[in-house]
Write a protein that holds these residues in place. Structure first.
Motif, short mmCIF file in Angstrom:
data_model
loop_
_atom_site.label_atom_id
_atom_site.label_comp_id
_atom_site.label_asym_id
_atom_site.label_seq_id
_atom_site.Cartn_x
_atom_site.Cartn_y
_atom_site.Cartn_z
N ARG A 162 0.82 -1.22 0.00
CA ARG A 162 0.00 0.00 0.00
C ARG A 162 0.85 1.26 0.00
N GLU A 214 -5.66 5.38 -2.81
CA GLU A 214 -6.54 5.83 -1.73
C GLU A 214 -5.71 6.20 -0.49
N ASP A 269 -13.46 5.09 9.28
CA ASP A 269 -12.00 5.08 9.44
C ASP A 269 -11.61 4.42 10.76
N LEU A 317 -12.15 0.49 10.45
CA LEU A 317 -11.31 -0.26 9.51
C LEU A 317 -9.86 -0.30 9.94
N GLN A 352 -7.81 -2.27 4.97
CA GLN A 352 -9.17 -2.64 4.61
C GLN A 352 -9.93 -1.51 3.91
N GLY A 353 -10.95 -1.92 3.15
CA GLY A 353 -11.82 -0.98 2.47
C GLY A 353 -13.28 -1.23 2.80
N GLU A 377 -11.92 8.10 1.07
CA GLU A 377 -10.59 7.99 0.49
C GLU A 377 -9.63 8.99 1.14
N HIS A 413 -8.93 5.02 2.69
CA HIS A 413 -9.59 3.74 2.42
C HIS A 413 -10.33 3.73 1.09
N LYS A 414 -10.29 2.60 0.44
CA LYS A 414 -10.99 2.43 -0.83
C LYS A 414 -12.46 2.11 -0.56
N VAL A 421 -6.99 -4.60 -1.66
CA VAL A 421 -7.67 -4.07 -0.49
C VAL A 421 -8.62 -5.14 0.06
#
Lengths: 354, 354, 354, 354
Positions: free
Chosen positions: A237, B101, C75, C78, C82-83, C101, C105-106, C139
């Motif tokens: 990432r 992202e 947020d 997670l 992780q998404g 994002e 995060h996706k 992800v």
């Protein structure tokens, strides 16, 4: 000495890799290895590192460079509400272009002494945070960052490191050791912190490759397994995963298989010792004790002008008294000839090289 | 063929580097170079790239790998309120662990056809955003990401690329080309997009090293100067700056000095052509046109079992009809012997290698 | 009807607050309350919410608006690798300017049906991720985002919600419910999901205030304690902490003390029902079942022109057949007079208001 | 004085809003306004602010709270490679839970004097960065953050502010003024910085609402248009956009329409003056000059115990000599009775209130 070519003491990453590394890379070149660090060389390097660290459960990941290693690992070690405690002179504090902040974490900076943090100061800071009734509005100190050797080439003693560990335990903080130049610490006569001590006392540390004789690469060690779940994906990432992972794996395999890492460190520390002595003999003041492969020395205007023309050094700072502090660094590639030539420039007498 | 060792067609990054690269790295090993890409080799490589791209003003930076190159450059090219438009199959969409992202940007995904985005679809999407009265609550499409060749080994034609550029211009979007496997595009018989076209049509693209014969390294090209101010610091901030920058510089110097990059591409595309033909002769269906160094082929259960035991391939997907799609990739290191052995396994007749 | 003033059906957040909320704010105005949500009103509101949700251990935090609530909570829920899984039409997917994002995060998007995700589709996606041998480069789906009611005003049944929960359990994913308009779900005749069901089935959900009669405010409920450690600090870090926390606390105290929240929902859903009926009587097609306070209706050109001049509506989309889809929304503030006036414009017969 | 209820001097955000604000919110409650700050009240408030600032081109945006306002605006003002220069005591440095870092930027901290930064110190720092040959590896100082009044209630003079502006100009830095308590600065007898000066000298500043008599809200002013393109979307992306924007708009309309903002400030500063005098008469030392609405006073053990039981104050710090520093704050809601009661507790004589 070539008049055109200055003596190369600007850094410990000017040359390529120790020749043995290039040989091993060439020897393995036509092997068909799986990617991303899943190859046999990387696995072997991990095993060698676990053994050297006396940490049979350790997880080991290979990253490319120091700033990347610090940012990816520290971000993985911290919760989002936590920050890093570091010396003002720490690499993460000033020389990484805000890489820690780019991951969302504050660097809580402290005045340093010879590049080091003091356990008592860290304890006072953490206690102050705990006792502040508004601390939920503040960044929680979550991790102490130190470098061994420090950015000034100095060393934490085992007692100092143990004290920091105790402070971290007392305040639920993690301890992280940046080992960009770890070979030079391990080889220093004044050092009493071994790899097994780091593995016992730190939550994470890395064994530096780039500045210790490799083309690139840093071996991140998490002595306790599952310290950072999904670290592989976190590396990906952050763009820190080498597709050809064997390029790092082979290099660490070479450094750790036998005593090459120790040899590289010893050679550079000895050469730095000769340089430090030459400067002192010439009446120049060292700004920090020379313990590893870096020499910080204050030069008056005349001496600075003389040396600048003939020697590649790193400018460090200007002192109020007009002197200039420069840094000289050695490595596996530092030749006796170049050290002798520097000593000759200084007009001093130096111990014979080996 | 060694019964223990399967034929290595899993990827184009299984072996080390083209031998000429290792030679040049060894030859330069004892030079004392300045760090961070400021060395003469890196400068020479930049100059060779500018010439090859017919872009004398281009800025060139060397990064380590593809995910890193994409994330650092795309983040630099986008404003905070903008996102990336990409195919569902785009590397940034699915195989980079959310690196885009992690820099704060959305990937606005589109259905692909043979791995490609269509200018008309992109235009419709951008128009829809512009006309949406709530678009200030939405991520603005700021950049179109494509890869040449695509993740499926297919190619954008010059017309398709020009149409995307026109669409980008019409909607104030940037055009970014991921060239992780660019050598294979440039060498493809069906290709009519040259480096100079990329430099003319894209705001940024990179010339892939890792998957095209280097140990590591991607050369990011910004054809127009000042496209991304302070890109050096942005690289540092993302941990993407090599301390020993010459390690990348020397490799690109080697690839671009003469026609090595072209040779590497040509060899691999020819071998892939032979493999594709062998599969087709054996009655296996190609899932995408084989234009570059990747072959996507659907295997029935029996064939899949047979080959899996003898050939390293990448599993791609399971089809509803029971067949398995696998990917085979070639590189500079793909030997005639291995291709012949694969053809023999398939029982087919293949053109002689060269 | 004032010719100058169009009928206000553009959204459910056009007016201020339900009058009872203003009264309670005024009554408490001169109290000296501690800040940041530590006041007695906020505590009381939390207790009322725990009771209403039959979740005595629940942690409740008050945030300001929906996008903020979603971003801060998701947020926090997670891990960095992780998404979020969400429908294409989900608020987090398209109407929050990339707020998810921006936290790194996706959003993994899925086609929706009437604004809803289907457990089977989510299961297939998660299974596919698990079985992909490269999933460490991808992800990880970590959380399923749904909204109740959906962005199209439709409802998840208890069976559908339970199925999503089971899918989440099967794949170690969290379930998050955006309740921006939750009052209208709870009041819908077709609804069979109660607050206690949400508390039992979701890892986190919020009870919407802004769109349900408050000036502002969303009550985030974590049914299980310690779901998100240090959530207070995470709110502060994202600028989501109200200094005068009682402003949110008093509003939720008012909404939940007695049946005001239910009243507000019921009123609006009834008015929406009358509007839907008027449109259908006039021969206009509803695009989604009208279950809550939103009516999505397709208007031909003439009807669209007629209504646009007299009614504030939200443009939704243009259909290929030339019709325009608009959305009308009701709230506690929707008067019988305005609904009657709209019905008159449509020339239809509507049920008497109450 | 109620024995149960302590005198409320803990902060300036303990009570609700100035009564006139509540009246205006109630009066406008049934209006159907468009959302997200596009309503007529918000527009009127913007116009009043432009007039008050003598900045007819200024862009004005309403945010919810101070930490949010700082983070969103500073992130918008900075390039990714830049950081914020702030005093150690700055709100962004210590009391915002790392909100600036969560946006990816470093806070470069400086020792303060009475809560203020000194232009000469800032100049020296910026010069040092410029002259450092490694500065491309360091965070570029991009913006100077100050607060007016400071976190210690002190004021920058017009000369000091002008000097900071000149320093910023000399080093291409932006100047940002946190006006969370700006009403108290504007009302201070010792103040010579007017709104028009801020508009002339700062790149951005905000007129505080939350701590100056509003329920919530901060008015961000960009004196020059297009300073931060797409700021609306940036607010949305950070969850900072109020759906019912009129809630902030009406409050600022009320504060700026006439002299209410000035009245609120004047009242509070006068009360703080009476409190400061009472402490000094009682022999207690002020830690900073009392210029605005905050009083920082050192109390010996006995005095601290006496007052703690009867007065809500904020603990600030423990001095080495055993004394405790506390902060008392006043606001529009501070009554003469409460100030008299405090003075009586101190046994001192105070000037009559008004």
């Amino acid at each position: 000495m070539d008049a055109e070519k200055r003596l190369p003491f600007a850094s410990d990453y000017q040359q390529g890799a120790h020749p043995r590394i290039l040989e091993r890379l060439a020897a393995a070149n036509m092997e068909a290895n799986p990617g991303y660090g899943t190859d046999a060389h990387s696995d072997h390097a991990r095993e060698l590192i676990r053994t050297a660290c006396n940490a049979p459960q350790a997880e080991v990941h290979f990253l490319v460079g120091g700033t990347q290693a610090n940012a990816v690992a520290i971000d993985a070690l911290l919760a989002p509400w936590q920050g890093v405690v570091a010396a003002d002179s720490g690499h993460v504090s000033i020389h990484e272009a805000g890489a820690i902040e780019a991951c969302g974490h504050k660097v809580i900076q402290f005045p340093e002494k010879d590049g080091k943090l003091n356990a008592a100061d860290v304890d006072a800071m953490a206690t102050s945070w705990e006792q502040d009734e508004n601390h939920d509005h503040m960044v929680m100190p979550g991790l102490v960052y130190i470098s061994q050797p420090t950015e000034y080439g100095t060393l934490y003693s085992l007692d100092e490191l143990s004290a920091l560990r105790a402070t971290c335990d007392a305040h639920s903080m993690k301890l992280y050791v940046d080992g960009a130049r770890l070979a030079y610490a391990l080889a220093a006569p004044s050092n009493n912190v071994q790899l097994s001590d780091l593995a016992r006392l730190a939550d994470a540390f890395y064994i530096g490759g780039t500045k210790c004789g490799a083309l690139l690469g840093e071996a991140m060690v998490f002595p306790k397994p599952s310290t950072c779940p999904h670290f592989f994906t976190l590396m990906k990432r952050r763009g820190a995963l080498l597709a050809k992972g064997m390029v790092a794996g082979i290099q660490f395999e070479t450094l750790l298989d036998g005593d090459l890492y120790q040899q590289i460190g010893t050679r550079a520390v000895e050469q730095a010792g000769r340089i430090a002595q030459a400067f002192q003999t010439a009446g120049c003041e060292l700004m920090h004790p020379q313990e590893t492969n870096q020499v910080f020395v204050a030069l008056d205007e005349k001496r600075y002008a003389q040396l600048s023309a003939r020697v590649e050094m790193s400018f460090w700072e200007q002192l109020a008294d007009g002197r200039t502090v420069v840094r000289l660094a050695t490595s596996w590639a530092t030749s006796d000839e170049d050290v002798d030539a520097l000593a000759a420039l200084l007009g001093g007498i130096v111990l014979p090289g080996n």
